[in-house]
Every structure is written in structure tokens, then in C-alpha cells.
Design a protein around this motif. Structure first.
Motif, PDB file in Angstrom:
ATOM      1  N   ALA A   6       0.814  -1.121  -0.015  1.00 42.28           N
ATOM      2  CA  ALA A   6       0.017  -0.073  -0.078  1.00 42.28           C
ATOM      3  C   ALA A   6       0.940   1.124  -0.097  1.00 42.28           C
ATOM      4  N   GLU A   7       0.219   2.187  -0.638  1.00 41.72           N
ATOM      5  CA  GLU A   7       1.187   3.561  -0.583  1.00 41.72           C
ATOM      6  C   GLU A   7       0.735   4.444   0.435  1.00 41.72           C
ATOM      7  N   GLU A   8       1.730   4.971   1.309  1.00 43.06           N
ATOM      8  CA  GLU A   8       1.229   5.696   2.285  1.00 43.06           C
ATOM      9  C   GLU A   8       0.978   7.089   1.697  1.00 43.06           C
ATOM     10  N   ARG A   9       1.665   7.562   0.424  1.00 38.60           N
ATOM     11  CA  ARG A   9       1.383   8.722   0.087  1.00 38.60           C
ATOM     12  C   ARG A   9       1.082   8.383  -1.600  1.00 38.60           C
ATOM     13  N   PRO A  10       0.682   9.167  -2.373  1.00 35.76           N
ATOM     14  CA  PRO A  10       0.719   8.929  -3.959  1.00 35.76           C
ATOM     15  C   PRO A  10       2.179   8.943  -4.471  1.00 35.76           C
ATOM     16  N   SER A  11       2.349   7.968  -5.275  1.00 33.50           N
ATOM     17  CA  SER A  11       3.808   8.047  -5.876  1.00 33.50           C
ATOM     18  C   SER A  11       4.196   9.246  -6.691  1.00 33.50           C
ATOM     19  N   ALA A  12       5.442   9.563  -6.659  1.00 35.28           N
ATOM     20  CA  ALA A  12       5.963  10.870  -7.371  1.00 35.28           C
ATOM     21  C   ALA A  12       5.876  10.445  -8.923  1.00 35.28           C
ATOM     22  N   ASN A  13       5.380   9.379  -9.502  1.00 34.46           N
ATOM     23  CA  ASN A  13       5.379   8.984 -10.867  1.00 34.46           C
ATOM     24  C   ASN A  13       4.550  10.270 -11.498  1.00 34.46           C
ATOM     25  N   PRO A  14       5.258  10.842 -12.650  1.00 35.48           N
ATOM     26  CA  PRO A  14       4.633  12.228 -13.207  1.00 35.48           C
ATOM     27  C   PRO A  14       3.219  11.558 -14.110  1.00 35.48           C
ATOM     28  N   TYR A  15       3.083  10.532 -14.378  1.00 42.56           N
ATOM     29  CA  TYR A  15       2.320   9.967 -15.473  1.00 42.56           C
ATOM     30  C   TYR A  15       0.952  10.178 -14.744  1.00 42.56           C
ATOM     31  N   THR A  16      -0.163  10.474 -15.333  1.00 39.67           N
ATOM     32  CA  THR A  16      -1.526  10.563 -14.868  1.00 39.67           C
ATOM     33  C   THR A  16      -2.012   9.066 -14.650  1.00 39.67           C
ATOM     34  N   ARG A  17      -2.714   8.915 -13.548  1.00 37.77           N
ATOM     35  CA  ARG A  17      -3.000   7.616 -12.798  1.00 37.77           C
ATOM     36  C   ARG A  17      -4.566   7.304 -13.720  1.00 37.77           C
ATOM     37  N   ILE A  18      -4.611   5.821 -13.617  1.00 39.60           N
ATOM     38  CA  ILE A  18      -6.010   5.433 -14.185  1.00 39.60           C
ATOM     39  C   ILE A  18      -6.919   5.297 -13.153  1.00 39.60           C
ATOM     40  N   PRO A  19      -8.141   5.842 -13.408  1.00 42.65           N
ATOM     41  CA  PRO A  19      -9.300   5.990 -12.363  1.00 42.65           C
ATOM     42  C   PRO A  19      -9.645   4.561 -11.840  1.00 42.65           C
ATOM     43  N   GLY A  20     -10.085   4.313 -10.595  1.00 41.52           N
ATOM     44  CA  GLY A  20     -10.497   3.128 -10.086  1.00 41.52           C
ATOM     45  C   GLY A  20      -9.445   2.112  -9.291  1.00 41.52           C
ATOM     46  N   VAL A  21      -8.008   2.525  -9.428  1.00 42.20           N
ATOM     47  CA  VAL A  21      -6.854   1.716  -8.921  1.00 42.20           C
ATOM     48  C   VAL A  21      -6.735   2.296  -7.454  1.00 42.20           C
ATOM     49  N   ASP A  22      -7.049   1.478  -6.392  1.00 43.05           N
ATOM     50  CA  ASP A  22      -7.043   1.966  -5.068  1.00 43.05           C
ATOM     51  C   ASP A  22      -5.468   1.561  -4.693  1.00 43.05           C
ATOM     52  N   THR A  23      -4.774   2.415  -4.292  1.00 41.56           N
ATOM     53  CA  THR A  23      -3.476   2.019  -3.820  1.00 41.56           C
ATOM     54  C   THR A  23      -3.011   2.201  -2.291  1.00 41.56           C
ATOM     55  N   SER A  24      -4.369   2.466  -1.616  1.00 42.46           N
ATOM     56  CA  SER A  24      -4.227   2.662  -0.345  1.00 42.46           C
ATOM     57  C   SER A  24      -4.104   1.408   0.428  1.00 42.46           C
ATOM     58  N   LYS A  25      -4.157   0.420  -0.189  1.00 38.97           N
ATOM     59  CA  LYS A  25      -4.088  -1.093   0.288  1.00 38.97           C
ATOM     60  C   LYS A  25      -3.302  -1.837  -0.434  1.00 38.97           C
ATOM     61  N   PRO A  26      -2.835  -2.939  -0.181  1.00 39.06           N
ATOM     62  CA  PRO A  26      -1.861  -3.908  -1.120  1.00 39.06           C
ATOM     63  C   PRO A  26      -3.010  -4.273  -2.475  1.00 39.06           C
TER      64      PRO A  26
END
Length: 423
Positions: free
Chosen positions: A239-259
Motif C-alpha cells: 500500500a502507498e502511504e502517499r501517492p507515488s511521485a510518478n508523473p504520469y496520470t493515474r488510471i481511475p479506479g486503482v486503489d493503492t491505499s491497500k495492497p
């Protein structure tokens, strides 16, 4: 009858002898006893949106056409005419056959809904006694998971699609939807290595922090989790504690707050990469005992929705390989513009190390040592599934083992089943 599924192992060990990665006779057994019965990723539903649309694909040794019928149903047929065996549609091509599947050689015409032979030129003169109903296209089987279309060369598979999937659809599905995403240029990576070596590399979590220290940079093995689902393997990201620094736009619906699942290996030779910023589907195609290629398709958010700085940034494959008339980029070690480990493309790094390992297999001193309990246990599980389909038994396998122990070449030394039976 469905094939029994081996349980998830509790330790890591090498089960396959090294000669199974380069021996001709074993490779032929894999095609006959495994790939001729296997489900493989073929294309996506977006490739054939309209009634009559088709996509011609190569599934291991089988040419297959995937067709959407006039009733909207997706079906698959072997891409070979029942007259002289001609390939009807060119591999990799798409089109529409709503008026009929027509062989280019002698214009035998088949119904796109059921593959039945509908007509042929000069039938009364050339084939006065022929019954059209006796000569339909050979059927293959189709299964759909999300937007992905899988095919099985058997008309009636031993494992139907849902049995083969196990609980994947209910418990481990990715959230990505391809509608609204933009497909990048497809890439084909050509390897001088056995197909199993690449699959095992994809399942090996131990190497990520080392081989890919400049590209993937982990995660380390103590942070990895993998699940066995049917015969398949799924690895999760932390799980990501905070959003990744990756500059590309994220795809909607992908929940990274948990594994969340990031890599799927579908037995035997298909896979999915499900990142927050891209979605990829791939197939590893076995060509020869020491040759295979990876067909990779990738989707991201459309270019106009990416940050301005990323719109003109070249991809990691730019400058490598060649773009061919089919629109794909073809990459092999000898077409790189730099050393593989300087390419900044993790697939190229994997291609290089798989070839390095393949070369070492021919050394009399090469033998696999202990495998890591964390990170390499999936290799044991993968190899056990191969042995479920292609067992190490029979007199020719005993001959192979004896020759291997003596470090002798095997290519022409293993007798055929017929020769063994006659001796």
C-alpha cells in the motif's frame, strides 16, 4: 476431466532438470501435452467491437481467428481452410467478415457465426458429391476475463475457462477498464532463451532489487506477497502511504491505499501487469527449445490527459529495435543501441539475463543451487504444474536423465516412443 491442481508449496526447490530447457524431444512434448490443451491470452474485446469483426492471432503453434458473430457472441476458429489448409487471415490482422469468412486461395466461404462451410466456386463441377456440412472450420474455445480474450485450441477443453481461472474472477480481479485508455505501440521482444526461463524470471521476486536497481528498484522480498489462484500466480504491491511521485496520470479506479495486485502469471504462458499508471497484457510464445518471444500490449491514459512534460518524453523502448510494417516495435539483444543493462527498460534487462542463463545451461558445471524461500517459491509451483502435464516418466525420460548425468549432448540421443517400444 479437469487436471488436479498441485498445492502451493511451502519451500523452494528446482524440480525440472536443466535439459528440459533446451532438449528438442521435451520441447515437442510440451507442445503436444501442454500447449495443445492450454488457455492463452489472444486479444482484447476492443479489437473486435462490431458484428463480423475478427482478429487473427498466433497461439503457440495454432493460428486462430477470433470472431464476433452477428449475434454479438465471440467465437474462435482455427485459421486454416478445410480445402488445402491455407491460412485464411494474415496473422496479426484485423478486419470484418460479416459477409463471410473467405479463403483467399479458392474462395471457400464460411459462416462467421458457426464456422460452417457456406459455399465454394463451381461446386457442381468440382465437387459434385461433397456435403458442405461435413467441412466446417475447426473450432477453438473462447473465454473472456475483464477486457481480455483467451483461447484454447481444443473445441471442448479438458478444463473449461472458469475451471481454469479458479477463483480469479471473484477474488483477484484488476480494476482497469480499457475503454477510455489509449494503447501504446505494441512491442515484441525476441529472446535466445527457453520460454520457461522467462516465465520463471517473471515469477522471481528475489531479483527485483538487484537486476532492476535502476528501473524497478524493488520491492524487496520481505515486502512481497503472492497468492496461488488455481494454477495462476498473483503478486501484490505494498500500500502507498502517499501517492507515488510518478508523473504520469493515474488510471481511475486503482486503489493503492491497500495492497493491490500488480503482476498476474496465467499458466502456462500469459500475464498481466496492472500498474496505477498503465495496464499491460502479454504472451510468451515458444518458438524453439532455445528461442521464444514476448508479445506485449500496453494501455495508458490518453496522451492529452498526461502532464505536458510527459507528452513528448520518449518511451524506454525508443531507440531500440525496429518498427516493422505491422506497427510493432521488434527488439532483440543485437538491435539495442546500448548495453541491455543501460537501456532503462526492465523488460530488456530481463531479456538479457534470461539469455545469460540459457547460455550457462550448456556448461557441464552448471547446476541449480538452493532457491530463496522468499521470492523463488513460485518457481517450484510453476514447475510442478508443468510436470502435472508433462511428467518426467517413460523410458525416453530415463535415457535423458542418464545422458544428462554423464554430461553428454541430448539433442539426437533421446529415442522416440516408437523406437523405445520396438527395442
Amino acid at each position: 476431466m479437469p487436471m488436479p491442481i498441485s498445492p502451493k508449496p511451502d519451500h523452494a526447490e528446482q524440480l525440472l532438470p536443466k535439459w528440459t530447457y533446451y532438449e528438442d524431444a521435451w520441447f515437442e512434448r510440451e507442445h503436444k501435452e501442454l500447449f495443445s490443451r492450454a488457455w492463452t491470452f489472444a486479444c482484447v474485446v476492443q479489437d473486435i467491437p462490431q458484428p463480423g469483426d475478427y482478429r487473427a492471432v498466433q497461439v503457440n503453434r495454432h493460428g486462430i481467428m477470433v470472431v464476433r458473430g452477428k449475434d454479438g457472441e465471440i467465437r474462435a476458429f482455427h485459421n486454416t481452410c478445410r480445402h488445402r489448409g491455407t491460412q485464411i487471415f494474415e496473422e496479426g490482422k484485423s478486419g470484418n467478415c460479416r459477409h463471410g469468412i473467405v479463403c483467399p486461395y479458392h474462395a471457400w466461404t464460411y459462416n462467421p457465426n458457426d464456422g460452417s462451410l457456406r459455399g465454394l466456386p463451381k461446386k457442381d463441377l468440382a465437387f459434385p458429391d461433397m456435403t458442405l456440412e461435413d467441412w466446417p472450420l475447426h473450432k477453438a474455445s473462447v473465454g473472456v476475463l475483464g477486457d481480455l480474450i483467451f483461447v484454447n485450441p481444443q473445441a471442448v477443453p479438458e478444463d473449461d475457462f472458469e475451471t481454469w481461472l479458479g477463483s480469479m474472477r471473484d477474488t483477484h480481479m484488476w480494476p482497469h477498464k480499457l475503454d477510455g485508455l489509449s494503447e501504446k505501440r505494441p512491442v515484441r521482444y525476441d529472446f535466445a532463451a527457453n520460454w520457461k526461463g522467462f516465465c520463471e524470471n517473471a515469477m522471481d521476486g528475489y531479483h527485483l532489487s538487484y537486476l532492476h536497481d535502476k528501473t524497478l528498484m524493488g520491492p524487496d522480498i520481505e515486502c512481497q506477497r503472492w497468492d496461488a489462484v488455481g494454477r495462476h500466480w498473483v503478486v501484490f504491491s505494498e500500500a502507498e502511504e502517499r501517492p507515488s511521485a510518478n508523473p504520469y496520470t493515474r488510471i481511475p479506479g486503482v486503489d493503492t491505499s491497500k495492497p493491490y495486485p500488480v503482476v498476474y502469471q496465467f499458466f502456462p504462458n500469459s500475464g498481466v501487469l496492472s500498474s496505477p499508471i498503465f495496464f499491460s497484457a502479454y504472451t510468451i510464445v515458444p518458438v524453439a527449445p532455445e528461442q521464444c518471444y514476448l508479445e506485449l500490449r500496453t494501455w495508458m491514459m490518453p496522451r492529452e490527459q498526461q502532464p505536458q512534460a510527459e507528452r513528448t518524453k520518449p518511451s524506454s523502448t525508443s531507440g531500440h529495435g525496429h518498427i516493422m510494417p505491422d506497427g510493432k516495435r521488434y527488439i532483440s539483444i543485437d538491435t539495442l543501441s546500448c548495453h541491455a543493462m543501460e537501456s532503462l527498460d526492465f523488460q530488456i534487462e530481463d531479456m538479457w539475463v534470461c539469455e545469460q542463463q540459457q547460455k550457462a545451461l550448456h556448461s557441464p558445471m552448471m547446476q541449480t543451487g538452493p532457491l530463496a524461500r522468499l521470492g523463488e517459491t513460485p518457481l517450484t509451483w510453476f514447475q510442478q504444474h508443468i510436470l502435472d502435464y508433462v511428467p518426467l516418466d517413460g523410458p525416453e525420460m530415463r535415457v535423458a536423465a542418464e545422458l544428462h548425468d554423464g554430461h553428454e549432448p541430448l539433442r539426437s540421443a533421446i529415442p522416440t516412443r516408437t523406437a523405445v517400444a520396438a527395442s
